[in-house]
Design a protein around this motif. Structure first.
Motif, short mmCIF file in Angstrom:
data_model
loop_
_atom_site.label_atom_id
_atom_site.label_comp_id
_atom_site.label_asym_id
_atom_site.label_seq_id
_atom_site.Cartn_x
_atom_site.Cartn_y
_atom_site.Cartn_z
N ASP A 250 0.84 -1.18 0.00
CA ASP A 250 0.00 0.00 0.00
C ASP A 250 0.88 1.24 0.00
N LEU A 251 0.67 2.12 -0.99
CA LEU A 251 1.48 3.32 -1.10
C LEU A 251 1.06 4.41 -0.12
N ALA A 252 -0.08 4.24 0.53
CA ALA A 252 -0.56 5.17 1.56
C ALA A 252 -0.61 6.61 1.05
N GLY A 253 -1.12 6.78 -0.18
CA GLY A 253 -1.27 8.12 -0.72
C GLY A 253 -0.04 8.65 -1.43
N LYS A 254 1.07 7.93 -1.40
CA LYS A 254 2.29 8.41 -2.05
C LYS A 254 2.25 8.10 -3.54
N SER A 255 3.09 8.77 -4.29
CA SER A 255 3.14 8.58 -5.73
C SER A 255 3.73 7.22 -6.06
N GLY A 256 3.24 6.64 -7.13
CA GLY A 256 3.75 5.35 -7.56
C GLY A 256 4.70 5.45 -8.73
N VAL A 257 5.22 6.66 -9.00
CA VAL A 257 6.13 6.84 -10.14
C VAL A 257 7.41 6.07 -9.93
N ALA A 258 7.92 6.08 -8.70
CA ALA A 258 9.19 5.41 -8.42
C ALA A 258 9.04 3.92 -8.14
N ALA A 259 7.83 3.40 -8.17
CA ALA A 259 7.62 1.97 -7.89
C ALA A 259 8.17 1.13 -9.04
N ARG A 260 8.69 -0.04 -8.73
CA ARG A 260 9.26 -0.94 -9.73
C ARG A 260 8.51 -2.27 -9.65
N PRO A 261 7.35 -2.37 -10.31
CA PRO A 261 6.56 -3.59 -10.16
C PRO A 261 7.16 -4.81 -10.81
N HIS A 262 8.05 -4.63 -11.80
CA HIS A 262 8.62 -5.78 -12.52
C HIS A 262 10.12 -5.90 -12.26
N ALA A 263 10.59 -5.41 -11.14
CA ALA A 263 12.01 -5.45 -10.82
C ALA A 263 12.26 -6.47 -9.74
N GLY A 264 13.21 -7.38 -9.99
CA GLY A 264 13.56 -8.41 -9.01
C GLY A 264 15.03 -8.31 -8.65
N ILE A 265 15.66 -9.48 -8.50
CA ILE A 265 17.06 -9.52 -8.11
C ILE A 265 17.95 -8.92 -9.18
N LEU A 266 17.63 -9.15 -10.44
CA LEU A 266 18.48 -8.67 -11.53
C LEU A 266 18.53 -7.15 -11.61
N TYR A 267 17.57 -6.48 -11.02
CA TYR A 267 17.55 -5.02 -11.09
C TYR A 267 18.73 -4.42 -10.33
N ALA A 268 19.27 -5.16 -9.35
CA ALA A 268 20.42 -4.68 -8.59
C ALA A 268 21.74 -4.96 -9.30
N CYS A 269 21.72 -5.59 -10.45
CA CYS A 269 22.94 -5.89 -11.20
C CYS A 269 23.60 -4.59 -11.65
N ASP A 270 24.93 -4.58 -11.68
CA ASP A 270 25.65 -3.35 -12.05
C ASP A 270 25.38 -2.94 -13.48
N LEU A 271 25.12 -3.90 -14.37
CA LEU A 271 24.81 -3.56 -15.76
C LEU A 271 23.50 -2.79 -15.87
N VAL A 272 22.53 -3.12 -15.04
CA VAL A 272 21.25 -2.41 -15.06
C VAL A 272 21.39 -1.04 -14.39
N GLN A 273 22.12 -0.97 -13.29
CA GLN A 273 22.22 0.28 -12.55
C GLN A 273 23.01 1.34 -13.31
N GLN A 274 23.93 0.94 -14.17
CA GLN A 274 24.70 1.93 -14.91
C GLN A 274 24.05 2.32 -16.23
N ALA A 275 22.79 1.89 -16.41
CA ALA A 275 22.10 2.20 -17.67
C ALA A 275 21.65 3.65 -17.75
N GLY A 276 21.58 4.36 -16.60
CA GLY A 276 21.22 5.78 -16.65
C GLY A 276 19.75 6.01 -16.34
N SER A 277 18.99 6.39 -17.34
CA SER A 277 17.59 6.74 -17.14
C SER A 277 16.76 5.50 -16.81
N LEU A 278 15.56 5.76 -16.28
CA LEU A 278 14.67 4.66 -15.91
C LEU A 278 14.26 3.85 -17.13
#
Length: 369
Positions: A250-278
């Motif tokens: 529950d976002l409790a009224g907060k914005s869901g722009v920064a939410a990552r519904p399809h991000a799992g363990i691989l999202y923390a990989c350095d190749l993904v993090q150095q990609a720049g924009s969302l």
């Protein structure tokens, strides 16, 4: 009075027959009552035997008391360089994950009378456990300092929810059970970290391509979550992309722009993090998942057939992803408008290439003076 002939040759009246039937029914009822009394006595004996036993603690009743787990941890301490312990370690990590989930659900049940909204606001197991350890039985949430474990937005949300909660203070016995359950969660998590560090240390020898592509920590998490190299090789890339994702809370009224519904363990990989924009991170996540599926199959085939293992495929896949990232980060070139040559700038042209029908000439053959 009418008499009826029986099968054995005797005669009887209708009243005698009815009385005999009533006697049979009463005998059946007495037998059922005796069976019920015997069953009640057996149940009482069982309850007495159970009540006489010493109750097991939460640690003894959890997976931490498993003799196979204890034996495996002892083997890791005795021979930390044994690659044969990697597969059992992944299987035990999978079971520990299930045990941690059960412990988390039990902790939510125990603490729900005090703060039922907290489980919806904090989905992470460790954050939820540490918040309970700080909050304890305090009813005024604003008096508790959560800055060491939570973000400012989470602190504000919990403070608002705590001011409107319908929870009640826990009794001493209930609070003791909550503290014991928190200790169990930390013990399970500590055992997970021990096994995961061992798997990380042996990843370069066991799955070199996956380790080269993702890095040893992320590769160990993926293999530990799935249960082994063979299991990872059977998962398609679309499922690897969301592997280990957390449930949206529950976002409790907060914005869901920064939410990552399809991000799992691989999202923390350095190749993904150095990609720049969302947007580029989402594209990089899909590419990494696709390459991971290929790298897992290469490692599994080499392991299954006994071929020599190397990280050549992992290096190749990683270079391809890095090249794609560089292309995405490169700004688009500005469109170049090519101006047509000016007719007035041509003093004379080669008439052999002129078109007499349209009175035109080829600008490529202009001879400028």
């Amino acid at each position: 009075t009418k008499r009826f002939a029986m099968a054995d040759g005797t005669t009887t009246t209708l009243a005698d027959t009815l009385l005999d039937d009533l006697d049979d029914l009463s005998d059946g009822d007495e037998e059922e009552n005796e069976e019920e009394q015997q069953g009640a006595v057996v149940a009482e004996e069982i309850e007495e035997g159970i009540s006489g036993e010493t109750p097991k603690s939460r640690h003894e009743s959890s997976f931490l008391s498993n003799p196979d787990l204890k034996r495996h941890l002892a083997n890791i301490e005795a021979s930390p360089s044994n690659n044969d312990l990697i597969v059992p370690s992944n299987l035990l990590l999978s079971k520990l994950r299930d045990s941690l989930h059960e412990a988390h659900l039990e902790l939510q049940r125990l603490y729900e009378p005090k703060f039922p909204e907290l489980s919806d606001l904090l989905g992470n197991v460790l954050q939820y456990t540490r918040a309970i350890e700080l909050l304890q039985n305090e009813m005024d949430v604003t008096k508790v300092d959560f800055s060491s474990i939570l973000t400012p937005n989470q602190i504000i949300t919990i403070s608002v929810a705590g001011s409107t909660t319908l929870g009640r203070p826990l009794s001493d016995e209930e609070l003791s059970q909550v503290r014991e359950q928190c200790q169990l969660v930390h013990s399970i998590r500590s055992t997970q970290e021990t096994l995961q560090k061992f798997v990380e240390s042996r990843m370069n020898d066991w799955a070199p391509n996956i380790s080269t592509l993702l890095g040893s920590p992320i590769a160990a998490q993926v293999l530990g979550l799935v249960g082994g190299l063979a299991e990872v090789s059977r998962i398609p890339a679309c499922n690897l992309q969301v592997l280990g994702q957390e449930k949206t809370r529950d976002l409790a009224g907060k914005s869901g722009v920064a939410a990552r519904p399809h991000a799992g363990i691989l999202y923390a990989c350095d190749l993904v993090q150095q990609a720049g924009s969302l947007q580029n991170k989402k594209k990089a996540l899909k590419v990494v998942a696709a390459k991971l599926a290929l790298a897992a199959r290469v490692d599994f085939v080499n392991w299954d057939t006994g071929r020599p293992r190397n990280n050549a495929s992992g290096v190749k896949f990683r270079q391809e992803i890095v090249k794609k990232l560089q292309q995405w980060e490169t700004p688009d070139r500005a469109p170049v408008l090519k101006a047509l040559p000016n007719k007035q700038s041509a003093s004379r042209c080669d008439t052999s290439h002129c078109d007499p029908l349209f009175n035109m000439c080829s600008y490529d053959n202009f001879v400028l003076t």
